[in-house]
Design an enzyme around this catalytic site. Structure first.
Site, PDB file in Angstrom:
ATOM      1  N   ASP A   5     -22.560   6.180 -30.487  1.00  0.00           N
ATOM      2  CA  ASP A   5     -23.830   5.793 -29.862  1.00  0.00           C
ATOM      3  C   ASP A   5     -24.418   7.044 -29.222  1.00  0.00           C
ATOM      4  O   ASP A   5     -23.903   7.544 -28.220  1.00  0.00           O
ATOM      5  CB  ASP A   5     -23.535   4.708 -28.814  1.00  0.00           C
ATOM      6  CG  ASP A   5     -24.720   4.402 -27.918  1.00  0.00           C
ATOM      7  OD1 ASP A   5     -25.863   4.650 -28.345  1.00  0.00           O
ATOM      8  OD2 ASP A   5     -24.486   3.911 -26.792  1.00  0.00           O
ATOM      9  N   GLY A   7     -27.190   9.134 -27.244  1.00  0.00           N
ATOM     10  CA  GLY A   7     -28.289   9.031 -26.285  1.00  0.00           C
ATOM     11  C   GLY A   7     -28.997  10.368 -26.132  1.00  0.00           C
ATOM     12  O   GLY A   7     -28.866  11.252 -26.974  1.00  0.00           O
ATOM     13  N   GLY A  71     -35.995   0.895 -28.199  1.00  0.00           N
ATOM     14  CA  GLY A  71     -34.910   1.784 -28.628  1.00  0.00           C
ATOM     15  C   GLY A  71     -33.880   1.051 -29.469  1.00  0.00           C
ATOM     16  O   GLY A  71     -33.592  -0.127 -29.248  1.00  0.00           O
ATOM     17  N   ILE A  72     -33.342   1.786 -30.458  1.00  0.00           N
ATOM     18  CA  ILE A  72     -32.353   1.220 -31.382  1.00  0.00           C
ATOM     19  C   ILE A  72     -31.149   0.672 -30.609  1.00  0.00           C
ATOM     20  O   ILE A  72     -30.612  -0.396 -30.945  1.00  0.00           O
ATOM     21  CB  ILE A  72     -31.894   2.322 -32.376  1.00  0.00           C
ATOM     22  CG1 ILE A  72     -32.982   2.581 -33.411  1.00  0.00           C
ATOM     23  CG2 ILE A  72     -30.579   1.941 -33.038  1.00  0.00           C
ATOM     24  CD1 ILE A  72     -33.126   1.471 -34.426  1.00  0.00           C
ATOM     25  N   ASP A  73     -30.729   1.378 -29.564  1.00  0.00           N
ATOM     26  CA  ASP A  73     -29.550   0.926 -28.811  1.00  0.00           C
ATOM     27  C   ASP A  73     -29.815  -0.419 -28.129  1.00  0.00           C
ATOM     28  O   ASP A  73     -28.964  -1.307 -28.115  1.00  0.00           O
ATOM     29  CB  ASP A  73     -29.094   1.994 -27.809  1.00  0.00           C
ATOM     30  CG  ASP A  73     -30.244   2.563 -26.970  1.00  0.00           C
ATOM     31  OD1 ASP A  73     -31.429   2.236 -27.242  1.00  0.00           O
ATOM     32  OD2 ASP A  73     -29.957   3.323 -26.029  1.00  0.00           O
ATOM     33  N   ASP A  88     -28.492  -2.862 -19.754  1.00  0.00           N
ATOM     34  CA  ASP A  88     -27.779  -1.625 -20.057  1.00  0.00           C
ATOM     35  C   ASP A  88     -28.106  -0.626 -18.951  1.00  0.00           C
ATOM     36  O   ASP A  88     -29.212  -0.090 -18.882  1.00  0.00           O
ATOM     37  CB  ASP A  88     -28.227  -1.089 -21.423  1.00  0.00           C
ATOM     38  CG  ASP A  88     -27.401   0.113 -21.860  1.00  0.00           C
ATOM     39  OD1 ASP A  88     -26.462   0.505 -21.134  1.00  0.00           O
ATOM     40  OD2 ASP A  88     -27.686   0.658 -22.940  1.00  0.00           O
TER      41      ASP A  88
END
Lengths: 204, 204
Positions: A5, A7, A71-73, A88
C-alpha cells in the site's frame, strides 16, 4: 506474494505475517519480488509501472461512487464494509460512509500528528507530545485536557453522527476506535481488502 | 482611552471607532497613550509593565472558574455571556461553555488557517486557499467539499452539542457563526467585555 500500500511518504508491505513500513525511495528493494500494490503517489507511478513483477490492483477494484477523485486506498477499504463508517487515520484522516453496499460520500481532516504540531506552532504553552487520554463526557478544566478533547471530541462526533458501526484503521485508528461507540480497529484492514481483490480475480 | 488585546503574534487596538491590528514589536508606538490592555503574551509582559500610561485590566476581571490556566482573553470574553457557548476563532479556536453565569469548562482546537496549511503539507492534492462554502447536511462527493466539511462539520457538532446560543468572535468567527445554529458574531466582543470592566471599576 507480497501486498503493498503506497502512500505519499511511506509504503507498507505485508507478506501475510508482518507489516513493514518503508520510505518511498526504499521500496525498490522489493523490485524483484512478486508484489500486488495500490498507489496514491503520483510521483512514482511511472517508475512502478516499469517493475515487471509488480501488479497494480486498481483495475480490479469493484467499487463505484459518485465521489470525484476518491483515493484508491479509500476505495479499497470501503469494499470491505457493506454498512458502516470507514475511518483511515493516517497523515490525513479519511471518513467514508457505506450504506447497503453503496458509498454515500465522505470527508477528510488533517491527522492527529498535524494537529499536535499546529498547537506547538501556535504557542509554547500548547505543547503536548501525544493526544492524552481524556474524558469526552465532561468539559475539560485544564489546558492539556482541553487540547486532547479539542482534537478528539469534534472528530468523534462527526464519525458517530451516522449511527453506524465504525471501522478504524491507520496509525491513529486505534486511538479513535477507543473513543468511538460501536467501533473496531484493524491494522490490516487495507491488506485484507487487497487480498480479497487478489483472490476474487485469481491474481496469485 | 484605547483598549488593547495582546496575543502571541498580534495586538489589536480599539479606540471606540475602529480596530487596528499591529505586530507585537509595533505596539510601542502607542507607548505614550492611555491604554487599557489584556495580555496573554508572556514574552512582553515585563516590557508592558514599564509603560506607565498602560493599565493591565487582569486584576479587575470578575471571573472565577475551576479551569486551570485559562487565558485572560478567554476569561474576559466569558464575562459577557451568562448562558451560552463562547467561541473565539483565531490562531487557535477556544470554545467555552457558560451556564447560569458559571464557567463549565472548554476546549481548544487549532485555527482554520492551520488546518488548511496541514492539508497542503500532507499532499499537493489537498490544497485549498480558504474554507469553501459547503453544505453540512449532506456528505461531500468531491475532495474540496470533503476538506471544507472535514474542517467545519466536526467543529460545528462540538460547538452545537450543548444546545446553547453560540457567541462567536475572532478572525474566523464569522465563518463559524454562519454554520452554527442559534449563533451570532461580534468582531468587537473582546473590546465590549473590556469596556465593561473599565466602566464597572471606574478606570477611565
Amino acid at each position: 506474494m507480497i501486498l503493498c500500500d503506497i502512500g505519499n511518504s511511506f509504503a507498507k508491505f505485508y507478506d501475510g505475517k508482518k507489516v513493514e513500513r518503508l520510505k518511498i525511495d526504499e521500496i525498490f528493494r522489493y523490485a524483484d519480488r512478486r508484489v500486488c500494490y495500490i498507489n496514491v503517489n503520483e510521483r512514482i507511478a511511472k517508475e512502478l509501472s516499469s517493475l515487471h513483477k509488480w501488479l497494480d490492483l486498481s483495475p480490479f477494484i469493484d467499487f463505484t461512487t459518485s465521489y470525484e477523485g476518491m483515493g484508491i486506498d479509500r476505495q479499497v477499504l470501503c469494499t470491505l464494509v457493506d454498512d458502516g463508517v470507514v475511518v483511515d487515520a493516517g497523515s490525513a484522516i479519511t471518513v467514508d460512509v457505506m450504506e447497503s453496499g453503496k458509498h454515500k460520500g465522505g470527508f477528510i481532516t488533517p491527522g492527529l500528528r498535524f494537529l499536535l504540531e499546529d498547537f506547538s506552532a501556535i504557542s509554547s504553552r500548547l505543547r503536548i507530545a501525544a493526544v492524552e487520554s481524556v474524558e469526552l463526557d465532561r468539559l475539560p478544566l485544564n489546558t492539556k485536557d482541553a487540547m486532547s478533547y479539542g482534537i478528539i471530541k469534534p472528530l468523534v462526533l462527526a464519525i458517530e453522527q451516522f449511527g453506524k458501526r465504525v471501522y478504524c484503521t491507520g496509525g491513529d485508528g486505534e486511538i479513535l476506535a477507543n473513543y468511538c461507540a460501536n467501533s473496531c480497529y484493524d491494522e490490516l484492514m487495507i491488506f485484507k481488502a487487497m487480498m480479497k481483490i487478489v483472490q476474487r480475480n485469481s491474481l496469485c
